[in-house]
Design a protein around this motif. Structure first.
Motif, PDB file in Angstrom:
ATOM      1  N   ARG A  89       0.827  -1.209   0.000  1.00  0.00           N
ATOM      2  CA  ARG A  89       0.000   0.000   0.000  1.00  0.00           C
ATOM      3  C   ARG A  89       0.861   1.259   0.000  1.00  0.00           C
ATOM      4  NH1 ARG A  89      -3.325   1.670  -2.409  1.00  0.00           N
ATOM      5  NH2 ARG A  89      -4.658  -0.107  -1.962  1.00  0.00           N
ATOM      6  N   ILE A  90       1.904   1.264   0.791  1.00  0.00           N
ATOM      7  CA  ILE A  90       2.796   2.439   0.845  1.00  0.00           C
ATOM      8  C   ILE A  90       3.435   2.691  -0.518  1.00  0.00           C
ATOM      9  CG2 ILE A  90       4.964   3.317   1.822  1.00  0.00           C
ATOM     10  CD1 ILE A  90       4.158   1.735   4.413  1.00  0.00           C
ATOM     11  N   GLU A  91       3.943   1.645  -1.147  1.00  0.00           N
ATOM     12  CA  GLU A  91       4.618   1.804  -2.435  1.00  0.00           C
ATOM     13  C   GLU A  91       3.653   2.276  -3.522  1.00  0.00           C
ATOM     14  OE1 GLU A  91       6.673  -1.781  -3.406  1.00  0.00           O
ATOM     15  OE2 GLU A  91       8.021  -1.669  -1.680  1.00  0.00           O
ATOM     16  N   ILE A  92       2.439   1.718  -3.532  1.00  0.00           N
ATOM     17  CA  ILE A  92       1.456   2.122  -4.543  1.00  0.00           C
ATOM     18  C   ILE A  92       1.121   3.602  -4.399  1.00  0.00           C
ATOM     19  CG2 ILE A  92      -0.945   1.878  -5.268  1.00  0.00           C
ATOM     20  CD1 ILE A  92      -0.690  -1.134  -4.659  1.00  0.00           C
ATOM     21  N   VAL A 135       7.752   3.383 -11.158  1.00  0.00           N
ATOM     22  CA  VAL A 135       6.445   2.718 -11.160  1.00  0.00           C
ATOM     23  C   VAL A 135       6.517   1.245 -11.571  1.00  0.00           C
ATOM     24  CG1 VAL A 135       4.121   2.737 -12.135  1.00  0.00           C
ATOM     25  CG2 VAL A 135       5.219   4.878 -11.447  1.00  0.00           C
ATOM     26  N   PRO A 136       7.220   0.879 -12.664  1.00  0.00           N
ATOM     27  CA  PRO A 136       7.304  -0.554 -12.965  1.00  0.00           C
ATOM     28  C   PRO A 136       7.932  -1.363 -11.830  1.00  0.00           C
ATOM     29  CG  PRO A 136       7.983   0.737 -14.860  1.00  0.00           C
ATOM     30  CD  PRO A 136       7.859   1.692 -13.717  1.00  0.00           C
ATOM     31  N   ARG A 137       8.892  -0.785 -11.116  1.00  0.00           N
ATOM     32  CA  ARG A 137       9.496  -1.487  -9.980  1.00  0.00           C
ATOM     33  C   ARG A 137       8.461  -1.753  -8.894  1.00  0.00           C
ATOM     34  NH1 ARG A 137      15.249   1.750  -9.035  1.00  0.00           N
ATOM     35  NH2 ARG A 137      16.283   1.104 -10.984  1.00  0.00           N
ATOM     36  N   VAL A 138       7.662  -0.739  -8.598  1.00  0.00           N
ATOM     37  CA  VAL A 138       6.614  -0.906  -7.586  1.00  0.00           C
ATOM     38  C   VAL A 138       5.603  -1.954  -8.035  1.00  0.00           C
ATOM     39  CG1 VAL A 138       4.601   0.231  -6.552  1.00  0.00           C
ATOM     40  CG2 VAL A 138       6.826   1.372  -6.540  1.00  0.00           C
ATOM     41  N   SER A 139       5.166  -1.853  -9.281  1.00  0.00           N
ATOM     42  CA  SER A 139       4.192  -2.811  -9.795  1.00  0.00           C
ATOM     43  C   SER A 139       4.721  -4.235  -9.706  1.00  0.00           C
ATOM     44  CB  SER A 139       3.849  -2.463 -11.246  1.00  0.00           C
ATOM     45  OG  SER A 139       2.748  -3.209 -11.706  1.00  0.00           O
ATOM     46  N   ASN A 184       7.020  -5.343  -7.643  1.00  0.00           N
ATOM     47  CA  ASN A 184       7.104  -5.714  -6.222  1.00  0.00           C
ATOM     48  C   ASN A 184       5.770  -6.233  -5.709  1.00  0.00           C
ATOM     49  OD1 ASN A 184       9.788  -4.970  -6.013  1.00  0.00           O
ATOM     50  ND2 ASN A 184       9.371  -2.987  -5.077  1.00  0.00           N
ATOM     51  N   VAL A 185       4.719  -5.478  -5.980  1.00  0.00           N
ATOM     52  CA  VAL A 185       3.400  -5.825  -5.454  1.00  0.00           C
ATOM     53  C   VAL A 185       2.879  -7.106  -6.092  1.00  0.00           C
ATOM     54  CG1 VAL A 185       1.020  -5.063  -5.177  1.00  0.00           C
ATOM     55  CG2 VAL A 185       2.891  -3.410  -4.939  1.00  0.00           C
ATOM     56  N   ILE A 186       3.010  -7.208  -7.406  1.00  0.00           N
ATOM     57  CA  ILE A 186       2.542  -8.427  -8.090  1.00  0.00           C
ATOM     58  C   ILE A 186       3.315  -9.637  -7.609  1.00  0.00           C
ATOM     59  CG2 ILE A 186       2.292  -9.568 -10.326  1.00  0.00           C
ATOM     60  CD1 ILE A 186       2.038  -6.697 -11.549  1.00  0.00           C
ATOM     61  N   ASP A 187       4.624  -9.485  -7.408  1.00  0.00           N
ATOM     62  CA  ASP A 187       5.450 -10.599  -6.941  1.00  0.00           C
ATOM     63  C   ASP A 187       5.015 -11.057  -5.549  1.00  0.00           C
ATOM     64  OD1 ASP A 187       7.933 -12.246  -7.509  1.00  0.00           O
ATOM     65  OD2 ASP A 187       8.451 -11.394  -5.546  1.00  0.00           O
ATOM     66  N   ARG A 188       4.688 -10.106  -4.679  1.00  0.00           N
ATOM     67  CA  ARG A 188       4.208 -10.485  -3.343  1.00  0.00           C
ATOM     68  C   ARG A 188       2.893 -11.251  -3.433  1.00  0.00           C
ATOM     69  NH1 ARG A 188       5.321  -4.465  -1.900  1.00  0.00           N
ATOM     70  NH2 ARG A 188       7.520  -4.514  -1.273  1.00  0.00           N
ATOM     71  N   PRO A 202      -4.774 -13.770 -12.950  1.00  0.00           N
ATOM     72  CA  PRO A 202      -4.118 -12.825 -13.866  1.00  0.00           C
ATOM     73  C   PRO A 202      -2.742 -12.353 -13.420  1.00  0.00           C
ATOM     74  CG  PRO A 202      -5.779 -11.687 -12.555  1.00  0.00           C
ATOM     75  CD  PRO A 202      -5.881 -13.144 -12.191  1.00  0.00           C
ATOM     76  N   LEU A 203      -2.233 -12.846 -12.308  1.00  0.00           N
ATOM     77  CA  LEU A 203      -1.002 -12.301 -11.734  1.00  0.00           C
ATOM     78  C   LEU A 203       0.217 -12.511 -12.623  1.00  0.00           C
ATOM     79  CD1 LEU A 203      -1.562 -13.391  -8.026  1.00  0.00           C
ATOM     80  CD2 LEU A 203      -1.739 -11.065  -8.952  1.00  0.00           C
ATOM     81  N   ALA A 204       0.381 -13.725 -13.152  1.00  0.00           N
ATOM     82  CA  ALA A 204       1.571 -14.013 -13.958  1.00  0.00           C
ATOM     83  C   ALA A 204       1.599 -13.144 -15.219  1.00  0.00           C
ATOM     84  CB  ALA A 204       1.613 -15.496 -14.328  1.00  0.00           C
ATOM     85  N   ALA A 205       0.451 -12.983 -15.857  1.00  0.00           N
ATOM     86  CA  ALA A 205       0.392 -12.155 -17.064  1.00  0.00           C
ATOM     87  C   ALA A 205       0.684 -10.698 -16.736  1.00  0.00           C
ATOM     88  CB  ALA A 205      -0.979 -12.289 -17.721  1.00  0.00           C
ATOM     89  N   HIS A 206       0.157 -10.208 -15.618  1.00  0.00           N
ATOM     90  CA  HIS A 206       0.440  -8.830 -15.213  1.00  0.00           C
ATOM     91  C   HIS A 206       1.921  -8.666 -14.863  1.00  0.00           C
ATOM     92  CE1 HIS A 206      -3.290  -6.601 -15.267  1.00  0.00           C
ATOM     93  NE2 HIS A 206      -3.942  -7.600 -14.705  1.00  0.00           N
ATOM     94  N   TRP A 207       2.521  -9.688 -14.258  1.00  0.00           N
ATOM     95  CA  TRP A 207       3.950  -9.611 -13.912  1.00  0.00           C
ATOM     96  C   TRP A 207       4.786  -9.493 -15.187  1.00  0.00           C
ATOM     97  CZ3 TRP A 207       8.570 -11.774 -15.032  1.00  0.00           C
ATOM     98  CH2 TRP A 207       9.640 -11.478 -14.182  1.00  0.00           C
ATOM     99  N   ALA A 208       4.476 -10.322 -16.182  1.00  0.00           N
ATOM    100  CA  ALA A 208       5.223 -10.280 -17.449  1.00  0.00           C
ATOM    101  C   ALA A 208       5.085  -8.904 -18.103  1.00  0.00           C
ATOM    102  CB  ALA A 208       4.720 -11.379 -18.387  1.00  0.00           C
ATOM    103  N   ASN A 209       3.897  -8.348 -18.033  1.00  0.00           N
ATOM    104  CA  ASN A 209       3.650  -7.042 -18.611  1.00  0.00           C
ATOM    105  C   ASN A 209       4.447  -5.960 -17.893  1.00  0.00           C
ATOM    106  OD1 ASN A 209       1.967  -5.845 -20.727  1.00  0.00           O
ATOM    107  ND2 ASN A 209       1.032  -4.671 -19.080  1.00  0.00           N
ATOM    108  N   ALA A 210       4.446  -6.023 -16.558  1.00  0.00           N
ATOM    109  CA  ALA A 210       5.168  -5.019 -15.766  1.00  0.00           C
ATOM    110  C   ALA A 210       6.676  -5.135 -15.960  1.00  0.00           C
ATOM    111  CB  ALA A 210       4.816  -5.169 -14.287  1.00  0.00           C
ATOM    112  N   ARG A 211       7.175  -6.350 -16.077  1.00  0.00           N
ATOM    113  CA  ARG A 211       8.623  -6.518 -16.277  1.00  0.00           C
ATOM    114  C   ARG A 211       9.044  -5.959 -17.629  1.00  0.00           C
ATOM    115  NH1 ARG A 211      12.882  -5.838 -16.892  1.00  0.00           N
ATOM    116  NH2 ARG A 211      14.779  -6.931 -16.258  1.00  0.00           N
TER     117      ARG A 211
END
Length: 402
Positions: free
Chosen positions: A306-309, A342-346, A348-352, A367-376
């Motif tokens: 929450r803090i990072e977002i 922002v991509p770093r934060v995204s 971090n949160v998706i990875d958690r 949808p987490l894995a697909a969002h992670w690939a997109n953010a990376r």
């Protein structure tokens, strides 16, 4: 301090949230099922066109354009709040005709296109009838430095001849893709940033060859996709040059400033969705005698997320506001900062969230894995972190030593 949103943008935000709940989230799986029904995934799922018509009927269309002649006339700051909501779902941006690279290409046509170019290409893009692509990066050079680009655009009478090998041309595999904006070199003897130009290439022109699709961490992103495209002695009318020879970098800067706001706000939306899923999962699952949500380690990662977002959102909204007030050039440092942060934060949160989901987190059941690939991928799109870090450091030094 955050600015208040206008009544108009608040209303659009409410409508968009409602539309996402009623139509987008329930149809994410329908979209995937339709993609997998036929012999090829490179076809447009019918549900996407149904949802586009619903969005258009509700006025949730071309929200990204700040010109009321073409869109809703929202500022970058106002649109950023809507863009974040769309970022919750990977299929949402197209539903509202706010999908890259079409958004950037439409902005290019509006800012730099002739009346004829607008009539032929902008109008069908605005209506969602066709799609487009943008060919800039090349496999044989480090395209993080765009002056390296070797693709050639050579004048020959009333035509230009294009020879280039491009990759990561997103959208080139979509059957609706009808026009490419290609960046190449028109004059090797000009000043460093005046050697490049941009030119329009109808995608059915002889010599345009889609060599292969490029998956991202195993995801094909069909039917949109990313492709390696070769332009082999492609001839187009001289009138297809955008703005004039040597203006490629000028166009690129005008295109990329707002686009980076869009990317970052969507990434924040993805992080918000990941945190929402994380919290629900933690409340539902039990391990070692209690719910995951009751364990201090889970509360800690929720708090960190929450803090990072919130930090990422404030930084991005600040950049959007500065673009509105002073233009993209004046906001160059702020734009570079969000592109790093922002991509770093995204991620971090998706990875958690993936960690809390366990094995389920790396599957396509969620949808987490697909969002992670997109953010990376976003740490490379529109320039890698290292280029932006260099720019931030250089600009900060300049300001400090004034």
């Amino acid at each position: 301090m955050l600015k208040d949103l206008s009544y108009k943008s608040e209303e659009l935000k409410y409508q968009l949230l409602k539309f996402m709940d009623e139509y987008v989230y329930p149809n994410e799986q329908v979209y995937e099922d339709q993609l997998n029904e036929g012999e090829s995934r490179w076809v447009v799922p019918p549900i996407i066109e149904v949802l586009k018509e619903k969005a258009k009927a509700q006025g949730l269309w071309n929200l990204f354009l700040d010109d009321e002649e073409y869109g809703q006339g929202l500022t970058n700051y106002e649109y950023a709040h809507l863009c974040e909501i769309m970022g919750h779902s990977l299929i949402a941006p197209e539903i509202f005709n706010c999908n890259a690279p079409d958004t950037g290409n439409m902005e290019v046509f509006i800012k730099y296109g002739t009346d004829e170019q607008k009539k032929q290409w902008l109008e069908p893009l605005l209506s969602g009838e066709i799609r487009s692509c943008f060919s800039m990066t090349e496999p044989d050079v480090a395209s993080s430095d765009a002056t390296n680009i070797q693709g050639s655009i050579v004048r020959d009478g009333n035509e230009y001849v294009i020879n280039a090998k491009k990759w990561w041309t997103s959208g080139a595999l979509d059957p609706r893709c009808k026009i490419a904006i290609v960046m190449g070199k028109t004059d090797s003897n000009a000043q460093k940033h005046q050697q490049q130009s941009m030119i329009l290439v109808p995608f059915d022109t002889p010599g345009v060859v889609v060599k292969r699709y490029l998956p991202v961490f195993g995801y094909d992103h069909a039917p949109h996709g990313h492709a390696e495209v070769h332009y082999n002695n492609v001839r187009v009318p001289a009138s297809n040059i955008l703005l004039g020879e040597g203006r490629g970098f000028e166009i690129a800067q005008g295109r990329l400033g707002p686009g980076r706001i869009h990317h970052c706000m969507r990434a924040i939306g993805a992080a918000e969705r990941a945190l929402e899923l994380l919290c629900k999962r933690a409340e539902e699952r039990e391990a070692f005698g209690s719910k995951l949500a009751e364990k201090d380690v889970i509360k800690e990662i929720i708090a960190e997320s929450r803090i990072e977002i919130e930090q990422a959102r404030l930084l991005t909204l600040h950049a959007a506001h500065k673009i509105d007030m002073a233009g993209a050039k004046a906001a160059r440092k702020e734009i570079a900062m969000i592109k790093i942060a922002v991509p770093r934060v995204s991620l971090n949160v998706i990875d958690r969230a993936i960690q809390v989901f366990g094995g389920g987190g790396v599957t396509e059941d969620f949808p987490l894995a697909a969002h992670w690939a997109n953010a990376r991928t976003l740490r490379l799109v529109d320039g890698p972190d290292q280029v932006h870090l260099r720019d931030v450091g250089r600009l900060e030094m300049r300001e400090q030593l004034k």
